[in-house]
Scaffold this motif. Structure first.
Motif, PDB file in Angstrom:
ATOM      1  N   GLY A 315      -3.251  -7.787   5.197  1.00 59.95           N
ATOM      2  CA  GLY A 315      -2.768  -6.873   6.213  1.00 59.95           C
ATOM      3  C   GLY A 315      -1.290  -7.002   6.520  1.00 59.95           C
ATOM      4  O   GLY A 315      -0.779  -6.341   7.413  1.00 59.95           O
ATOM      5  N   LYS A 318       1.834  -5.629   2.018  1.00 64.06           N
ATOM      6  CA  LYS A 318       2.437  -5.843   0.701  1.00 64.06           C
ATOM      7  C   LYS A 318       2.514  -4.533  -0.081  1.00 64.06           C
ATOM      8  O   LYS A 318       3.451  -4.310  -0.830  1.00 64.06           O
ATOM      9  N   ASP A 570      -8.930  -0.065   3.862  1.00 61.61           N
ATOM     10  CA  ASP A 570      -8.106  -0.011   5.060  1.00 61.61           C
ATOM     11  C   ASP A 570      -8.617   1.064   6.016  1.00 61.61           C
ATOM     12  O   ASP A 570      -8.343   2.234   5.862  1.00 61.61           O
TER      13      ASP A 570
HETATM   14  P1  ADP Z   1      -1.917  -6.031   2.411  1.00 60.41           P
HETATM   15  O1  ADP Z   1      -0.755  -6.946   2.540  1.00 60.41           O
HETATM   16  O2  ADP Z   1      -3.200  -6.694   2.836  1.00 60.41           O
HETATM   17  O3  ADP Z   1      -2.018  -5.391   1.070  1.00 60.41           O
HETATM   18  P2  ADP Z   1      -1.498  -3.366   3.243  1.00 60.41           P
HETATM   19  O4  ADP Z   1      -0.286  -3.121   2.472  1.00 60.41           O
HETATM   20  O5  ADP Z   1      -2.782  -2.832   2.735  1.00 60.41           O
HETATM   21  O6  ADP Z   1      -1.668  -4.920   3.480  1.00 60.41           O
HETATM   22  O7  ADP Z   1      -1.244  -2.900   4.723  1.00 60.41           O
HETATM   23  C1  ADP Z   1      -2.223  -2.984   5.701  1.00 60.41           C
HETATM   24  C2  ADP Z   1      -2.114  -1.842   6.661  1.00 60.41           C
HETATM   25  O8  ADP Z   1      -0.946  -1.974   7.436  1.00 60.41           O
HETATM   26  C3  ADP Z   1      -2.020  -0.500   5.992  1.00 60.41           C
HETATM   27  O9  ADP Z   1      -2.748   0.403   6.772  1.00 60.41           O
HETATM   28  C4  ADP Z   1      -0.558  -0.170   6.036  1.00 60.41           C
HETATM   29  O10 ADP Z   1      -0.347   1.198   6.039  1.00 60.41           O
HETATM   30  C5  ADP Z   1      -0.189  -0.787   7.367  1.00 60.41           C
HETATM   31  N1  ADP Z   1       1.213  -1.181   7.454  1.00 60.41           N
HETATM   32  C6  ADP Z   1       1.978  -1.695   6.473  1.00 60.41           C
HETATM   33  N2  ADP Z   1       3.214  -1.961   6.938  1.00 60.41           N
HETATM   34  C7  ADP Z   1       3.222  -1.622   8.246  1.00 60.41           C
HETATM   35  C8  ADP Z   1       4.214  -1.660   9.283  1.00 60.41           C
HETATM   36  N3  ADP Z   1       5.431  -2.130   9.056  1.00 60.41           N
HETATM   37  N4  ADP Z   1       3.865  -1.226  10.503  1.00 60.41           N
HETATM   38  C9  ADP Z   1       2.622  -0.767  10.745  1.00 60.41           C
HETATM   39  N5  ADP Z   1       1.650  -0.687   9.819  1.00 60.41           N
HETATM   40  C10 ADP Z   1       1.942  -1.115   8.573  1.00 60.41           C
END
Ligand code: ADP
Ligand code: MG
Length: 713
Positions: A315, A318, A570
């Motif tokens: 979360g 990445k 997600d």
């Molecule tokens: P992971 O690191 O587990 O792969 P994700 O990239 O799937 O995480 O991101 C998790 C969630 O957080 C997604 O819904 C994404 O859109 C959201 N997200 C990512 N960056 C931000 C941010 N800077 N602010 C708010 N939400 C974010």
């Protein structure tokens, strides 16, 4: 001089010979040893004693301490088979005495005739074993016996080497037999073991040469006292551990320098796509995301290929960072490949990337092993022509016939399931493309140094704002209904829930049946009035996508799934996750699964259901999850409990397998070995070093295929 594979040295060839060459090893024994992986002479040399006994520390029977391993000399007073009064099982008893007292020796597995011949009354023995007390009677079960005096006595042997190694036992192989064979083996073969670590390092670190260390560990020098023996053993062990680590690190160092010497693609950041994406996103990047993206952009703009690992808790966001990096590559008219370890995760990535890429007018294709011939041909063609700027998929992307017009960036989402070799395969699909590896499991430092020792590291150490903490509780079977009530209440207030059934191996049929039956019951009996969806590995990709999409669109209240939601899904509106048979999972896996909730504005809850049969150890393990949501601490606890092999799921990577070294205990030695190896590899005169040919030989023998060293010039 290239690191091309060379012939096996004659010394090594003798070490790789089968054990039947050794005196005392017949076909039956050879088979038993092979069962525990001791096949070659070298395997045997690296099978070290578990501990040692000093046979000079002889006590009187009257002075034996209960619960301790003790050694004494005594005479046989009686011997014979008896029936155990409690179990009525037969056992063999020998009563011995030394004038100060008596004690009973017992065997539960034996051959009677042989035992009677072996233990004649009046014979003197040296006995060692753990003393147990049952009321007034003291016993030793399956003691270790040496015969003293008379013809064929062991006195001479003991006098010569009173420090007795105790080996890990295999069924049907006795300590004494092990010791005899191993003594012969070490005498005839240990001197062939040379690893050629430069003398300056051994001297600086105060280490023994390999052959001496091995000899010391198998046939310890008696020295004047036990403390001296222990110190010598510790030194020998440290020398072996250093030796193992040194070559791994040398391999990683050469990989790293080999990569650094390549001419990479020098990108410029034009903002053509990254800027519009920033406007499309409904949030601002966190400071940590911006910092990591900055590090990546620096790499991409330099003339050396990037080789970077992004580590970030579940979360932490990445995916967006990876997408930004991908857009830079696309701005520079190159293509991007995103490889995920499982089909479900690949699908998830595809959906996420596709959504934003489409909005930017770019083309992404999806490639897995389950496509039809025609679909596959079509996709390969679009990659070759450059029509598709990105491909997302499973290891199907790594197949030989997948070609790119111009691959600029490879992104690998690891979850620990890929190894160095797969990275190499992807890299070769372009001309020194940049590589970005993502992992969600924080890896303790020592492990990261071995598994990712050739990558630069970026850490996203901050979660997006507004995340609610997840409350975790371990729940016993008898409180199950309360968990269901809880789900009902959450659903009533508009939230959604996951119920996860364990499926450790997707191929395990009985587990799959379990999971499917549990899921059905939940759907039909417990929550017949709610909208329940079922997701498991056997569904068609389109069906899976449909179920997942329905859950995401809130057309389902509860998603019952096998472990497939471990990664990537997600749904911010989901606030409850129930994990059945939680004790079957590693902590890092549980942490990943738990990360499916706590993604929105509502407080979230995780229930870890433990079975009736859950052991006390497992309960303790699960309690770690209640205490913390810090992925780093969980990973460390997990590593400590499961050991590196299982922690990494490493059958594939093979990188955490050491013969002697222990990553948990030997971190200091690892750092020393790494420092030395990297220093050596950075020396401009390394290739001219007098030891170079020999070092290269050892390196290739040990790590050549696992580290793909043959390809590094
Ligand atoms: P992971 O690191 O587990 O792969 P994700 O990239 O799937 O995480 O991101 C998790 C969630 O957080 C997604 O819904 C994404 O859109 C959201 N997200 C990512 N960056 C931000 C941010 N800077 N602010 C708010 N939400 C974010
Ligand atoms: Mg992710």
């Amino acid at each position: 001089m290239p690191l091309a594979p060379s012939a096996i040295s004659p010394h090594r060839r003798r070490l790789l010979a089968s054990l039947n060459q050794v005196r005392g090893v017949g076909p039956a024994l050879e088979k038993r040893l092979a069962k525990v992986g001791i096949i070659t002479i070298e395997d045997a040399l690296y099978t070290l004693p578990l501990r040692y006994e000093d046979r000079r520390e002889i006590r009187k029977i009257a002075q034996l301490r209960d619960g301790c391993r003790e050694i004494f000399h005594a005479t046989i007073l009686a011997a014979g088979e008896v029936a155990s009064p409690r179990s009525r099982r037969r056992l063999f008893e020998v009563i011995v005495g030394d004038g100060s007292g008596k004690i009973v020796l017992k065997w539960f597995h034996y051959r009677k005739e042989w035992m009677l011949r072996r233990f004649p009354i009046g014979r003197t023995l040296a006995v060692s074993g753990e003393v147990k007390r049952f009321g007034a009677i003291r016993e030793i079960h399956h003691p270790d016996i040496e015969f003293l005096g008379g013809a064929g006595g062991d006195d001479a042997l003991l006098a010569q080497n009173p420090i007795v190694p105790i080996y890990p036992l295999t069924e049907g192989v006795h300590q004494k037999m092990m010791r005899k064979i191993w003594a012969t083996l070490v005498d005839s073969y240990a001197d062939l073991c040379h690893s050629n670590i430069p003398a300056e390092f051994s001297r600086q670190r105060g280490l023994l040469p390999l052959h001496q260390a091995l000899r010391q560990l198998h046939l310890p020098d008696p020295g004047p006292n036990w403390a001296g023996v222990e110190a010598a053993l510790a030194l020998a062990r440290r020398s072996l551990v250093y030796d193992e680590f040194f070559f791994l690190e040398l391999g990683l160092a050469l990989r790293r320098s080999g990569i650094v010497m390549e001419q990479g693609l020098e990108f410029t950041v034009t903002h053509r796509f990254t800027k519009p994406l920033a406007h499309l996103l409904p949030f601002r990047l966190t400071a940590a995301q911006r910092r990591v993206l900055g590090e990546i952009k620096n790499d991409l703009m330099s003339s050396q290929p990037m080789h970077r690992l992004i580590q970030g808790d579940v979360g932490s966001g990445k995916t967006i960072v990876a997408l930004m990096a991908a857009l830079v590559a696309i701005e520079n008219d190159t293509q991007v490949a995103v490889v995920a370890p499982t089909e479900i995760l690949a699908e998830q990535h595809y959906l996420q990337f596709h959504r934003w890429m489409e909005a930017l007018g770019l083309t992404v294709v999806y490639l897995t092993g389950t496509l039809s011939q025609r679909e596959r041909r079509d996709i390969l063609q679009r990659l070759r022509s450059g029509e598709a700027q990105m491909v997302v998929g499973t290891h199907a992307i790594l197949q030989e016939d997948v070609e790119f017009r111009r691959l600029g960036l490879g992104i690998i989402d690891e979850q620990h399931r890929f190894g160095v070799r797969q990275r190499g395969v992807l890299r070769k699909k372009g001309e020194h493309p940049h590589m970005l590896v993502m992992t969600a499991t924080p890896i303790p430092r020592t492990l990261a140094m071995t598994v990712y020792g050739d990558l630069a590291l970026s850490v996203i150490d901050e979660l997006p704002p507004g995340r609610m903490p997840i409350k975790t509780r371990v729940v016993a079977e008898n409180s199950r209904n309360r968990v269901y009530d809880f789900i009902r209440r959450e659903v009533a207030s508009g939230r959604q829930a996951y119920v996860i059934y364990p499926l450790v191996e997707e191929s395990d049929k009985s587990e799959l049946a379990d999971a499917t039956a549990g899921a059905r019951a939940l759907k039909e009996e417990i929550f017949p009035d709610l909208r329940v969806g079922l997701l498991h590995g056997r569904l068609h990709p389109e069906e899976k996508e449909l179920v997942m999409a329905s859950f995401k669109a809130h057309a389902l209240d509860i998603l019952v799934a096998t472990t497939v939601v471990e990664v990537g899904v997600d749904v911010p509106n989901a606030t409850v996750i129930v994990i059945e048979h939680a004790e079957r999972f590693g902590l890092s896996q549980l942490h990943q699964m738990r990360g499916r909730v706590g993604r929105g504005e509502h407080p979230s809850h995780c229930f870890l259901m433990r079975s009736f049969t859950c052991s006390e150890d497992a309960q303790k393990r699960l309690a770690v999850m209640e205490g913390t949501t810090d992925g780093f601490r969980i990973a460390e606890a997990d590593l400590e409990i499961r050991g590196p092999g299982e922690f990494l799921g490493t059958k594939q990577s093979g990188l955490a397998e050491f013969r002697v070294a222990n990553l948990l205990r030997d971190g200091r030695i690892l750092e020393e070995a790494r420092e030395d190896a990297f220093r050596l590899a950075a020396d401009p005169d390394f290739l001219q070093h007098e030891k170079f040919p020999a070092l290269r030989q050892t390196l290739l023998e040990r790590w050549g295929s696992r580290l793909e060293l043959a390809h590094i010039a």
